[in-house]
Scaffold this active site. Structure first.
Site, PDB file in Angstrom:
ATOM      1  N   ASN A 209      -6.894  -1.443 -12.855  1.00  0.00           N
ATOM      2  CA  ASN A 209      -8.206  -1.009 -12.368  1.00  0.00           C
ATOM      3  C   ASN A 209      -8.798  -0.006 -13.340  1.00  0.00           C
ATOM      4  O   ASN A 209      -8.203   0.306 -14.367  1.00  0.00           O
ATOM      5  CB  ASN A 209      -8.086  -0.424 -10.952  1.00  0.00           C
ATOM      6  CG  ASN A 209      -7.128   0.752 -10.934  1.00  0.00           C
ATOM      7  OD1 ASN A 209      -7.333   1.753 -11.595  1.00  0.00           O
ATOM      8  ND2 ASN A 209      -6.045   0.609 -10.175  1.00  0.00           N
ATOM      9  N   ASP A 278      -3.316  -2.187  -4.887  1.00  0.00           N
ATOM     10  CA  ASP A 278      -2.837  -2.505  -3.541  1.00  0.00           C
ATOM     11  C   ASP A 278      -1.966  -3.767  -3.528  1.00  0.00           C
ATOM     12  O   ASP A 278      -1.131  -3.934  -2.662  1.00  0.00           O
ATOM     13  CB  ASP A 278      -4.035  -2.691  -2.597  1.00  0.00           C
ATOM     14  CG  ASP A 278      -4.775  -1.381  -2.391  1.00  0.00           C
ATOM     15  OD1 ASP A 278      -4.097  -0.341  -2.263  1.00  0.00           O
ATOM     16  OD2 ASP A 278      -6.027  -1.377  -2.388  1.00  0.00           O
ATOM     17  N   LYS A 336      -8.291   6.794   6.816  1.00  0.00           N
ATOM     18  CA  LYS A 336      -7.250   6.947   5.791  1.00  0.00           C
ATOM     19  C   LYS A 336      -6.456   8.228   5.981  1.00  0.00           C
ATOM     20  O   LYS A 336      -5.241   8.266   5.881  1.00  0.00           O
ATOM     21  CB  LYS A 336      -7.946   7.015   4.419  1.00  0.00           C
ATOM     22  CG  LYS A 336      -7.368   6.050   3.436  1.00  0.00           C
ATOM     23  CD  LYS A 336      -8.307   5.837   2.302  1.00  0.00           C
ATOM     24  CE  LYS A 336      -8.997   4.507   2.497  1.00  0.00           C
ATOM     25  NZ  LYS A 336      -9.858   4.189   1.364  1.00  0.00           N
TER      26      LYS A 336
HETATM   27  O1  C5P Z   1      -6.120   3.267   0.970  1.00  0.00           O
HETATM   28  P1  C5P Z   1      -6.687   3.750  -0.323  1.00  0.00           P
HETATM   29  O2  C5P Z   1      -6.131   3.048  -1.512  1.00  0.00           O
HETATM   30  O3  C5P Z   1      -8.165   3.817  -0.380  1.00  0.00           O
HETATM   31  O4  C5P Z   1      -6.184   5.287  -0.362  1.00  0.00           O
HETATM   32  C1  C5P Z   1      -6.415   6.091  -1.455  1.00  0.00           C
HETATM   33  C2  C5P Z   1      -5.427   7.206  -1.482  1.00  0.00           C
HETATM   34  O5  C5P Z   1      -4.112   6.740  -1.225  1.00  0.00           O
HETATM   35  C3  C5P Z   1      -5.344   7.832  -2.849  1.00  0.00           C
HETATM   36  O6  C5P Z   1      -5.013   9.180  -2.693  1.00  0.00           O
HETATM   37  C4  C5P Z   1      -4.243   7.034  -3.517  1.00  0.00           C
HETATM   38  O7  C5P Z   1      -3.622   7.777  -4.561  1.00  0.00           O
HETATM   39  C5  C5P Z   1      -3.312   6.766  -2.377  1.00  0.00           C
HETATM   40  N1  C5P Z   1      -2.619   5.469  -2.444  1.00  0.00           N
HETATM   41  C6  C5P Z   1      -1.250   5.421  -2.574  1.00  0.00           C
HETATM   42  N2  C5P Z   1      -0.606   4.215  -2.640  1.00  0.00           N
HETATM   43  C7  C5P Z   1      -1.275   3.056  -2.535  1.00  0.00           C
HETATM   44  C8  C5P Z   1      -2.677   3.083  -2.389  1.00  0.00           C
HETATM   45  C9  C5P Z   1      -3.318   4.309  -2.362  1.00  0.00           C
HETATM   46  O8  C5P Z   1      -0.619   6.485  -2.653  1.00  0.00           O
HETATM   47  N3  C5P Z   1      -0.642   1.908  -2.592  1.00  0.00           N
END
Ligand code: C5P
Length: 396
Positions: A209, A278, A336
């Site tokens: 990304n 993700d 979140k």
């Molecule tokens: O759910 P989302 O990806 O939007 O959440 C963002 C937050 O969660 C950020 O702080 C990111 O570093 C963390 N995150 C994580 N592991 C993932 C996805 C996001 O720690 N697989």
């Protein structure tokens, strides 16, 4: 009353020299005594009289001049300085500093001062990213010189890219920080995830990304400045590692997750600034995938959510997450926050100008568990890092 502190401002010959006039003016308004040293080339861009008027002191240009306030100019000004800032700093002064040359007043003062030195490079992007300039900047950083990263944008030479002098307000903010380092994170360990992850498809391709790692690195620098031990788990990035941080380089989300959980017991604060992929390809081909005539489907499976894993053994730790959104920013952020048991969540709309990936600034709203949402103005990632850490300290 606070004793008046003296800032020596070195101005070198770049087009951004005119912005240093505002820097000097702001410093005076904030109560600093200011002495300006101009190089010969700087005098071709801005008249010394401008700086003389704004600083209220004679401008020093020549090592052997007689009309400065000190008997031996370079030693006098070097000793008077509580901080030396060079803005704009050309590739030439940076190279001279890296090699210890002292062929004019400014470069001599650099060698003669024991004060902290802040260098604010400003030049054409191609010059800035050239290997030799970057090497010289690395050398200076390693020697304890603080470099304020140039901003990105339209440059005087017509191109757009990194190399702009940061706003005078940001330079003043950095000067203040350097003069009064808060030690409010001393004795604490801050664990930061940063940058993108890379999810392999085959030996030559991966999914990633647009995260640059700038926000995570700014957090690391600010936490270090405030006295913390910093454990930085970083995905691949081209940025120089913050001096003093313990850096653990990883590529995939699973590696990042494993490293973070391994380091977790040592930490008091966990900040998830990484843009973690993700999903990852379910099968990683051992050979390079050959192209055929038809479509190619890659099956993806979920990656672990690192902050959700951290939440499971959170203990008394303060945890901070980011939410980069493109719609319904606050509503999505609140969900979140709850799901990942976060103490703070920094939400931003990455579609806004001056926010999100790759840029030096951010526009964020900080959410607290009690439902408060504080909208912050557009600011540098360094400043935002400091705002976040102010709130972390209050929660510790
Ligand atoms: O759910 P989302 O990806 O939007 O959440 C963002 C937050 O969660 C950020 O702080 C990111 O570093 C963390 N995150 C994580 N592991 C993932 C996805 C996001 O720690 N697989």
């Amino acid at each position: 009353m606070e004793a008046t502190r003296t800032i020596v401002v070195g101005v070198t010959g770049g087009i951004a020299a005119y912005k240093s006039a505002e820097l000097v003016s702001r410093l005076r308004k904030e109560g600093f005594a200011v002495h300006v040293i101009m190089t010969r080339n700087a005098c071709r861009f801005v008249a010394p009289l401008t700086f003389r008027t704004l600083s209220g002191n004679p401008v020093l240009c020549d090592t052997f001049e007689e009309d400065g306030p000190w008997a031996v100019q370079h030693v006098g000004v070097a000793e008077a300085a509580d901080l030396l800032v060079i803005a704009p700093a050309t590739a030439n002064i940076i190279a001279k500093m890296a090699h210890g040359l002292a062929d004019d007043l400014l470069s001599t003062v650099v060698l003669a001062t024991a004060a902290p030195v802040l260098v604010v490079p400003s030049m054409n992007s191609t010059m800035l990213v050239s290997a030799v300039v970057q090497e010289n900047l690395r050398t200076l950083r390693q020697r304890g010189v603080t470099i304020l990263e140039p901003a990105e944008g339209e440059l005087a030479c017509g191109v757009s890219g990194p190399g702009r002098l940061p706003e005078p307000a940001d330079i003043v903010a950095r000067i203040r920080e350097l003069l009064a380092p808060a030690a409010d994170l001393a004795g604490k360990t801050v664990l930061i995830t940063s940058g993108p992850t890379q999810e392999d498809i085959d030996p030559v391709r991966f999914i990633t990304n647009r995260s640059s790692g700038k926000m995570g690195f700014a957090l690391a620098r600010q936490a270090l400045r405030r006295g913390a031990r910093v454990l930085l788990v970083s995905g691949p990035t081209a940025l120089p590692a913050p001096a003093g941080a313990e850096v653990f380089w990883v590529r995939s989300a699973r590696d990042m997750c494993a490293r973070t959980l391994e380091l977790l017991p040592q930490s008091d604060v966990v900040i998830g600034a990484a843009a973690v992929a993700d999903y990852r390809p379910r099968h990683v081909s051992r050979q390079k995938v050959k192209k055929g005539d038809g479509e190619l489907h890659i099956e993806l499976e979920r990656n672990p959510d690192i902050l959700a894993e951290v939440a499971r053994c959170k203990g008394a730790r303060v945890t901070v997450g980011f939410a980069a959104e493109t719609e319904d920013v606050l509503a999505n952020a609140r969900v979140k926050m709850e799901k990942k048991k976060l103490d703070l969540l920094v939400a931003n709309d990455v579609t806004m100008e001056g926010a999100g990936f790759g840029v030096d600034t951010n526009v964020a709203t900080i959410l607290s568990p009690d439902g408060r949402a504080e909208s912050l103005p557009r600011m540098s990632k360094e400043q935002l890092a400091d705002e976040i850490l102010d709130r972390v300290v209050a929660l510790l």
